[in-house]
Design an enzyme around this catalytic site. Structure first.
Site, PDB file in Angstrom:
ATOM      1  N   LYS A 110       1.012  -1.333  -0.014  1.00 59.05           N
ATOM      2  CA  LYS A 110       0.075   0.122   0.259  1.00 59.05           C
ATOM      3  C   LYS A 110       0.913   1.325   0.070  1.00 59.05           C
ATOM      4  O   LYS A 110       1.676   1.393   0.810  1.00 59.05           O
ATOM      5  CB  LYS A 110      -0.835  -0.050   1.204  1.00 59.05           C
ATOM      6  CG  LYS A 110      -2.144   0.682   1.124  1.00 59.05           C
ATOM      7  CD  LYS A 110      -2.956   0.497   2.120  1.00 59.05           C
ATOM      8  CE  LYS A 110      -4.451   1.294   2.259  1.00 59.05           C
ATOM      9  NZ  LYS A 110      -5.188   1.078   3.376  1.00 59.05           N
ATOM     10  N   GLU A 148     -19.419  -6.235  10.780  1.00 56.48           N
ATOM     11  CA  GLU A 148     -20.360  -5.513  11.344  1.00 56.48           C
ATOM     12  C   GLU A 148     -21.389  -6.220  12.022  1.00 56.48           C
ATOM     13  O   GLU A 148     -21.722  -6.278  13.126  1.00 56.48           O
ATOM     14  CB  GLU A 148     -21.109  -4.649  10.533  1.00 56.48           C
ATOM     15  CG  GLU A 148     -20.176  -3.132  10.276  1.00 56.48           C
ATOM     16  CD  GLU A 148     -19.248  -3.446   8.943  1.00 56.48           C
ATOM     17  OE1 GLU A 148     -18.469  -2.457   8.508  1.00 56.48           O
ATOM     18  OE2 GLU A 148     -19.477  -4.630   8.299  1.00 56.48           O
ATOM     19  N   ARG A 187     -25.462  -2.806   7.298  1.00 55.47           N
ATOM     20  CA  ARG A 187     -24.912  -4.112   7.237  1.00 55.47           C
ATOM     21  C   ARG A 187     -25.404  -5.108   8.340  1.00 55.47           C
ATOM     22  O   ARG A 187     -25.122  -6.489   8.049  1.00 55.47           O
ATOM     23  CB  ARG A 187     -23.315  -4.152   6.924  1.00 55.47           C
ATOM     24  CG  ARG A 187     -23.095  -3.483   5.984  1.00 55.47           C
ATOM     25  CD  ARG A 187     -21.503  -2.888   5.842  1.00 55.47           C
ATOM     26  NE  ARG A 187     -20.585  -3.905   5.640  1.00 55.47           N
ATOM     27  CZ  ARG A 187     -20.152  -4.413   4.619  1.00 55.47           C
ATOM     28  NH1 ARG A 187     -20.226  -3.895   3.714  1.00 55.47           N
ATOM     29  NH2 ARG A 187     -19.178  -5.222   4.746  1.00 55.47           N
TER      30      ARG A 187
END
Length: 639
Positions: free
Chosen positions: A285, A371, A399
Site C-alpha cells: 500500500k 459489522e 450491514r
C-alpha cells in the site's frame, strides 16, 4: 534493457484497448507514468491514495490481459480504483474526484461501462462477480469475470459466503486477492513466481487432468487419496489450502508489482478451463511514493497535499471533531466504570476508538470488517453485565440490521450504538451518508435514540448511554468538527425522552433533532426580522418523544417545523406528525411541516452545498415557516 519512450505512453492511452496495443516491454514505463499521474491528481483533490498506488501494476496488467469492458472487472472496495479510472476514459476528469458534479471516489455504474458494479462498502465483489458469472453461463456468453478484493475485505463473512457458493456452483470466476498487508503469506521471489506460473499453465493443468482421469480408474479410496495429495502438496509449497477447501483453484503468492510475474500468470488464468480460481497477489500500500510508504496508514485517506514533501493541507480546526469528543467522553466514563467496553469494525481511527484503545487496550475490540459479528458480539458482552459501546458508522450499521433486531432489540439487551458520520458526509457521497438510522432503529420497540445538537450535548449523551441499562440505545452525530461550545468536564445523565427549549417564541415552533439546531436558531433570527416570533427546541430524543413538550408547542403555536439531517420517510418528523395526529392536535388547526433529507440520494459535494441541496439550511427553514403561515416567501425574504 528497454529504454523509456521520449513520448509519455500515458498520453497514448485513453482506454484499455489502447493499453492492449502496447508491448509488454512498454508496460513498466506506462505503470510509472500512471503512478505519477495518480499522485498528482490526488494531491489536488484529496481522497484515497495508498490503496490505489498499491495496485498500479495490477491495474495495468489486468486491463492489458483481459478484454475489458467485455470482461467484467470488479473492484472491492472502490478505494483502489483511481488508476483504473485514469485508463478507462476518465483521465480528463480525474482532478474532479469527489467534487460536486465530478467523478465519484468509488466505482459507479452510472459513470462508466468499465465500472460493472458500484462499491463504496467492502466485501461485495465476489458475490457480485459470481452473479455475473452465473448470468454469463445462463445466457451462453463467454466473457471473463474478475473480482479484485483486498485482504482487509476478506475479514468479512460475506466474502467467504460467496466463495463457498462459488466453489459449490463451479462457475468460471477469477478472484484476485490483493494482500497489501502481507497478512496471509509473503511472495518468495523467483521460486514463488515460477511455481505460480507453472501451476496456472496449460501443461500443469493438462497433466493434472490426465492424473485425475487415471485416478478415476482406480479404487475410490486411491482416487480420493491422490486428489488430496495433489491439493496438499500444492498447498504446502504455495499456501492456499483454505481456498482449495472452499472449491477454488489457488495460484500464488506472486509479487503484485512485478509485471514479468503478473502477466504470464494472468494470461494462464484467463485461458484456463477451470471453475473458480483465486490468484494471491502481494502488494505494498502506498507503493512508489515515499511519504505514503513511510506513513503508518500508507496515506489511506488524504486531503490535498504537496507532492514533493507529502505535507497535507488540513485547515485549522476551530473546534474538536465530534469523533474525538465521543472518544474522550467514553474514556472519562470508562475511568470510573470498568464495565464499559468498546467495539469497532475495522475503523478504530475513524470512530475514535484508537484513543480509547490506548487508554484501555484490554477493553477495546476491533473485529475487522464484520459489522454483523460486532453487533452480536456486543450483545453477548451485554448478557454478562458489561456495558458495550458499539462504535460504527451509521452507513455501516445497515450491514448488521438483522443482528440489531434479532440479537439486541428483541432481547432488550443494553448495547449502546455510537453512530458516527450520521447525516451528510461531503466528498464520500451517497454510499457513506448516514441517512437511514433514525428510520430503521426508530421502528424497533424499546430503543432509545438520541442526537446531540453540539459537542457538549454529545458528552452528556455518552454519559446517558453509559448509565442506561433498561434496553438498547443509540446516539448519532455527524462527521467533522463541532460548533465550538465549551465542553463540560464530565457528562451528566439526561432524563430519557426530554427535550429542551433554547428560545421562546409565540407563532412558529422550530423543533430540531441533532446538529441542525444552529441553522434553526439562525432561521429564528431571520423570522424575527420579518416580524415572526419563533420558539426553537432541541428535541434531543427521537425516541421516546417528549410528548408533553410537543403537545404544548402544538397548542401554543400556529406552525410547527421539524428539522433533521436524516431520511424524512420514517424519521423524527414522521414520528412527531403521527403523535400529533393521534392526539388530535392537527384538528385544532396546527400547520406542521417536516424537513429532512429528500427521497433521493444526494451525491458527493461540499457539505454546505449538500445541506442547501437538501433544503436544510437556515434560509430553507425560514422559508418553510413563512410558507406555512401563508406569506409570500420571496417577498418576505427580500424584505
Amino acid at each position: 534493457m528497454t529504454l523509456p519512450s521520449a513520448t509519455p505512453l500515458l498520453d497514448r492511452v485513453d482506454t484499455p484497448e489502447d493499453l492492449r496495443a502496447l508491448d509488454d516491454a512498454e508496460l513498466r514505463q506506462f505503470a510509472d507514468e500512471l503512478r505519477r499521474e495518480t499522485i498528482d491528481a490526488v494531491s489536488v483533490t484529496g481522497g484515497h491514495l495508498g490503496a490505489g498506488l498499491g495496485v498500479v501494476e495490477l491495474t495495468v496488467a489486468l486491463h492489458h490481459v483481459f478484454d475489458t469492458p467485455r470482461d467484467r472487472l470488479i473492484w472491492d472496495v472502490g478505494h483502489q480504483c483511481y488508476p483504473h479510472k485514469i485508463i478507462t476514459g476518465r483521465r480528463d476528469r480525474i482532478r474532479t474526484l469527489r467534487k460536486g458534479d465530478g467523478l465519484s471516489g468509488f466505482t459507479r455504474r452510472a459513470e462508466s461501462e468499465y465500472d460493472p458494479f458500484g462499491a463504496g462498502h467492502s466485501s461485495t465483489s465476489i458475490s457480485a462477480g459470481l452473479g455475473m458469472a452465473v448470468a454469463r453461463d445462463l445466457t451462453g456468453a463467454a466473457n471473463n469475470v474478475v473480482a479484485v478484493i483486498g485482504d482487509g475485505a476478506m475479514s468479512a463473512g460475506m466474502a467467504y459466503e460467496a466463495m463457498n457458493n462459488a466453489g459449490h456452483l463451479g462457475s468460471r470466476l477469477v478472484v484476485i486477492l490483493n494482500d497489501n498487508d502481507m497478512s496471509i503469506a509473503p511472495p518468495t521471489g523467483a521460486m514463488s513466481a515460477y511455481l505460480a506460473r507453472l501451476a496456472s499453465g496449460r501443461t500443469y493443468l493438462s497433466l493434472r487432468d490426465i492424473g485425475k482421469g487415471l485416478a478415476k480408474r482406480l479404487p475410490k479410496f486411491v482416487e480420493r487419496g491422490a486428489q488430496r495429495a495433489e491439493e496438499y502438496a500444492r498447498g504446502f509449497a504455495m499456501g492456499g489450502t483454505l481456498f482449495e477447501e472452499l472449491g477454488f483453484y489457488y495460484v500464488g503468492p506472486i509479487d503484485g508489482h512485478n509485471l514479468e510475474h503478473l502477466l504470464p500468470v494472468l494470461r494462464n488464468v484467463r485461458d484456463a478451463d477451470l471453475g473458480p480460481i483465486l490468484v494471491h497477489v502481494v502488494t505494498q500500500k502506498g507503493k512508489g511514493y515515499a511519504p505514503a510508504e513511510a506513513s503508518a496508514d500508507k496515506y489511506h485517506g488524504v486531503s490535498a497535499f504537496d507532492v514533493v514533501s507529502g505535507a497535507q493541507a488540513k485547515p485549522k480546526a476551530n473546534a474538536p471533531s465530534y469523533t474525538k469528543v465521543f472518544a474522550e467522553s467514553l474514556i472519562r466514563e470508562a475511568e470510573s466504570d470498568d464495565r464499559i467496553v468498546a467495539i469497532t469494525a475495522a475503523m478504530p481511527g475513524g470512530t475514535g476508538l484508537d484513543l480509547f484503545g490506548k487508554a484501555f487496550p484490554q477493553r477495546t475490540f476491533d473485529v475487522g470488517i464484520a459489522e454483523q459479528h460486532a453487533v452480536t458480539f456486543a450483545a453477548g458482552l451485554a448478557t454478562e453485565g458489561l456495558r458495550p459501546f458499539c462504535a460504527i458508522y451509521s452507513t455501516f450499521l445497515q450491514r448488521a440490521y438483522d443482528q440489531v433486531v434479532h440479537d439486541v432489540a428483541i432481547q432488550k439487551l443494553p448495547v449502546r450504538f455510537a453512530l458516527d458520520r450520521a447525516g451528510l458526509v461531503g466528498a464520500d457521497g451517497a454510499t457513506h451518508a448516514g441517512a437511514y438510522d433514525l428510520a430503521f432503529l426508530g421502528c424497533l420497540p424499546d430503543f432509545v435514540l438520541m442526537a446531540p445538537a453540539d459537542e457538549a450535548e454529545l458528552v452528556h449523551m455518552v454519559a446517558t448511554a453509559a448509565a442506561y441499562d433498561d434496553g438498547p440505545s443509540a446516539f448519532r452525530y455527524p462527521r467533522g468538527e463541532g460548533v465550538g461550545v465549551e465542553l463540560p468536564l464530565r457528562g451528566r445523565v439526561l432524563p430519557i425522552g426530554r427535550g429542551r427549549i433554547v428560545r421562546e417564541g409565540t407563532t412558529v415552533a422550530l423543533v430540531s433533532l441533532g446538529t441542525r439546531l444552529k441553522a434553526a436558531q439562525e432561521a429564528a433570527e431571520e423570522l424575527a426580522l420579518k416580524g415572526v416570533s419563533a420558539t426553537v427546541v432541541d428535541a434531543r430524543f427521537a425516541k421516546p418523544l417528549d410528548r408533553a413538550l410537543l403537545l404544548r408547542l402544538a397548542r401554543e403555536h400556529e406552525v410547527m417545523v421539524t428539522i433533521e439531517e436524516a431520511a424524512e420517510a420514517g424519521g423524527f418528523g414522521a414520528a412527531v406528525l403521527q403523535l400529533l395526529a393521534m392526539e388530535g392536535a392537527l384538528d385544532r388547526g396546527l400547520k406542521i411541516r417536516t424537513l429532512g433529507l429528500p427521497d433521493r440520494f444526494i451525491e458527493h459535494d461540499k457539505p454546505e452545498r449538500q445541506v442547501s441541496d437538501a433544503g436544510l439550511d437556515a434560509k430553507a427553514i425560514a422559508a418553510t415557516a413563512l410558507s406555512a403561515l401563508g406569506r409570500d416567501v420571496r417577498a418576505a425574504l427580500r424584505a
